[in-house]
Design an enzyme around this catalytic site. Structure first.
Site, PDB file in Angstrom:
ATOM      1  N   ASP A  44       7.830  -0.284   2.680  1.00 18.14           N
ATOM      2  CA  ASP A  44       8.112  -0.574   1.271  1.00 18.14           C
ATOM      3  C   ASP A  44       9.624  -0.653   1.045  1.00 18.14           C
ATOM      4  O   ASP A  44      10.115  -1.483   0.281  1.00 18.14           O
ATOM      5  CB  ASP A  44       7.489   0.496   0.361  1.00 18.14           C
ATOM      6  CG  ASP A  44       7.904   1.915   0.724  1.00 18.14           C
ATOM      7  OD1 ASP A  44       8.216   2.183   1.906  1.00 18.14           O
ATOM      8  OD2 ASP A  44       7.941   2.775  -0.186  1.00 18.14           O
ATOM      9  N   CYS A  88       0.834  -1.187   0.000  1.00 13.08           N
ATOM     10  CA  CYS A  88       0.000   0.000   0.000  1.00 13.08           C
ATOM     11  C   CYS A  88       0.877   1.248   0.000  1.00 13.08           C
ATOM     12  O   CYS A  88       1.554   1.539   0.986  1.00 13.08           O
ATOM     13  CB  CYS A  88      -0.863  -0.094   1.247  1.00 13.08           C
ATOM     14  SG  CYS A  88      -1.950   1.248   1.364  1.00 13.08           S
TER      15      CYS A  88
HETATM   16  C1  LIG Z   1       9.524   7.407   1.368  1.00 11.88           C
HETATM   17  C2  LIG Z   1       8.073   6.977   1.361  1.00 11.88           C
HETATM   18  C3  LIG Z   1       7.162   8.167   1.556  1.00 11.88           C
HETATM   19  C4  LIG Z   1       7.775   6.340  -0.015  1.00 11.88           C
HETATM   20  O1  LIG Z   1       6.411   5.994  -0.063  1.00 11.88           O
HETATM   21  P1  LIG Z   1       5.589   5.793  -1.426  1.00 11.88           P
HETATM   22  O2  LIG Z   1       6.092   6.776  -2.396  1.00 11.88           O
HETATM   23  O3  LIG Z   1       5.865   4.383  -1.903  1.00 11.88           O
HETATM   24  O4  LIG Z   1       4.170   5.940  -1.048  1.00 11.88           O
HETATM   25  C5  LIG Z   1       7.833   5.876   2.444  1.00 11.88           C
HETATM   26  O5  LIG Z   1       8.780   4.882   2.315  1.00 11.88           O
HETATM   27  C6  LIG Z   1       7.843   6.435   3.854  1.00 11.88           C
HETATM   28  O6  LIG Z   1       6.873   6.991   4.314  1.00 11.88           O
HETATM   29  N1  LIG Z   1       9.001   6.276   4.577  1.00 11.88           N
HETATM   30  C7  LIG Z   1       9.144   6.672   5.945  1.00 11.88           C
HETATM   31  C8  LIG Z   1      10.434   7.381   6.199  1.00 11.88           C
HETATM   32  C9  LIG Z   1      11.697   6.612   5.814  1.00 11.88           C
HETATM   33  O7  LIG Z   1      11.647   5.670   5.014  1.00 11.88           O
HETATM   34  O8  LIG Z   1      12.779   6.961   6.330  1.00 11.88           O
HETATM   35  K   LIG Z   2       5.991   2.015  -3.216  1.00  8.13           K
END
Ligand SMILES: CC(C)(COP(=O)(O)O)[C@@H](O)C(=O)NCCC(=O)O
Ligand SMILES: [K+]
Ligand SMILES: Nc1ncnc2c1ncn2[C@@H]1O[C@H](COP(=O)(O)OP(=O)(O)O)[C@@H](O)[C@H]1O
Length: 259
Positions: free
Chosen positions: A109, A7
């Site tokens: 993810d 998601c």
């Molecule tokens: C960087 C993201 C916003 C990418 O999310 P997406 O584009 O797949 O919806 C997500 O991995 C996230 O919310 N990360 C949390 C902070 C981190 O990874 O350090």
């Molecule tokens: K993603």
């Protein structure tokens, strides 16, 4: 069989894994208010349409939007009688713990990408995931996620120009033939597309220099195909990398008695 759910902030993807291959993959927009019943109606309609009749016994979820997990849990319990494994929750084990600053919670993810990339390629990999955000996920030689880069996504960049500048229209992304646009739409497309090529090239080069060992570069995510043609930026494009990571995480938790 395993239902893997990835998601993202824009799209939610469901894939059914039969232990050897993905039987089907369906995509819907992400909405935290979508109910368990609505998920099931949508999912079962598509299964019927494609003539797939899986016996789902397990569910694994990675969500970058914490709020959607509530209804996905109910969906999983009500229709498949199982408690889902949710990546990023303390009870979900990872083959390698991430090495990041204390208190940091990497996106699930990104954790799934790291596990998927290590399973397929071993370590020393950068995954470039073109989603709502564009993230670069660095996977060390032992498979641990060790951080990376978060950049504004392609569509977010276009949206920001449109919402911040009164005279700029909403434009869809595509690869322009030339750099010098001769109308507003071409100018915006050029700025975002060629700007992005510069961003990708520059960040990969800097990551490699800082990492100090040869690295493989894998692209994935909804908008990755856009940067696949013409330019020689990535070693491979793997559409199903996050999903593959989810199946590996699920198997690891099964083998270690979590499920
Ligand atoms: C960087 C993201 C916003 C990418 O999310 P997406 O584009 O797949 O919806 C997500 O991995 C996230 O919310 N990360 C949390 C902070 C981190 O990874 O350090
Ligand atoms: K993603
Ligand atoms: N085939 C496509 N053509 C154009 N845009 C796409 C396509 N697939 C996805 N997108 C767009 O790409 C962006 C990222 O998609 P996705 O990887 O699903 O994001 P996320 O994982 O963050 O939900 C979204 O803005 C989505 O609308």
């Amino acid at each position: 069989m395993l239902l893997a759910i990835d998601c993202g902030n824009t799209n939610t993807v469901f894939s059914v894994w039969d232990g050897e291959k993905f039987l089907c993959t369906f995509r819907t927009s992400t909405h935290h208010a979508r109910t368990a019943d609505a998920y099931f109606t949508w999912f079962s309609t598509l299964l019927t349409h494609y003539g797939v009749d899986p016996d789902v016994t397990d569910v694994v979820i990675a969500s970058t939007v914490p709020r959607v997990v509530f209804n996905l849990r109910i969906f999983s319990e009500r229709f498949f009688g199982c408690r889902p494994l949710v990546v990023g929750k303390p009870e979900c084990l990872l083959p390698q713990e991430p090495r990041v600053d204390q208190g940091t919670r990497p996106g699930p993810d990104r954790l799934a990408n790291a596990v998927g990339a290590f399973d397929r390629h071993g370590g020393d990999v950068v995954v470039v995931d073109f989603g709502t955000a564009t993230n670069f996920d660095v996977v060390a030689s032992d498979g641990a996620y060790v951080g990376g880069v978060i950049a504004p996504g392609v569509n977010l960049s276009l949206e920001a120009l449109h919402s911040g500048a009164a005279a700029l229209p909403h434009v869809d992304i595509s690869q322009p033939d030339k750099v010098i646009g001769t109308n507003t739409v071409e100018c915006i497309q050029s700025g975002v597309f060629w700007g992005y090529i510069g961003l990708i090239t520059g960040i990969i080069q800097r990551i490699k220099a800082e990492y100090g060992r040869p690295m493989k570069v894998i692209s994935t995510g909804g908008l990755a195909p856009l940067f696949q043609q013409g330019e020689d930026l990535f070693d491979r494009f793997e559409d199903d990398l996050t999903m593959h990571g989810l199946t590996v995480i699920h198997r690891y938790n099964k083998e270690n008695g979590v499920l």
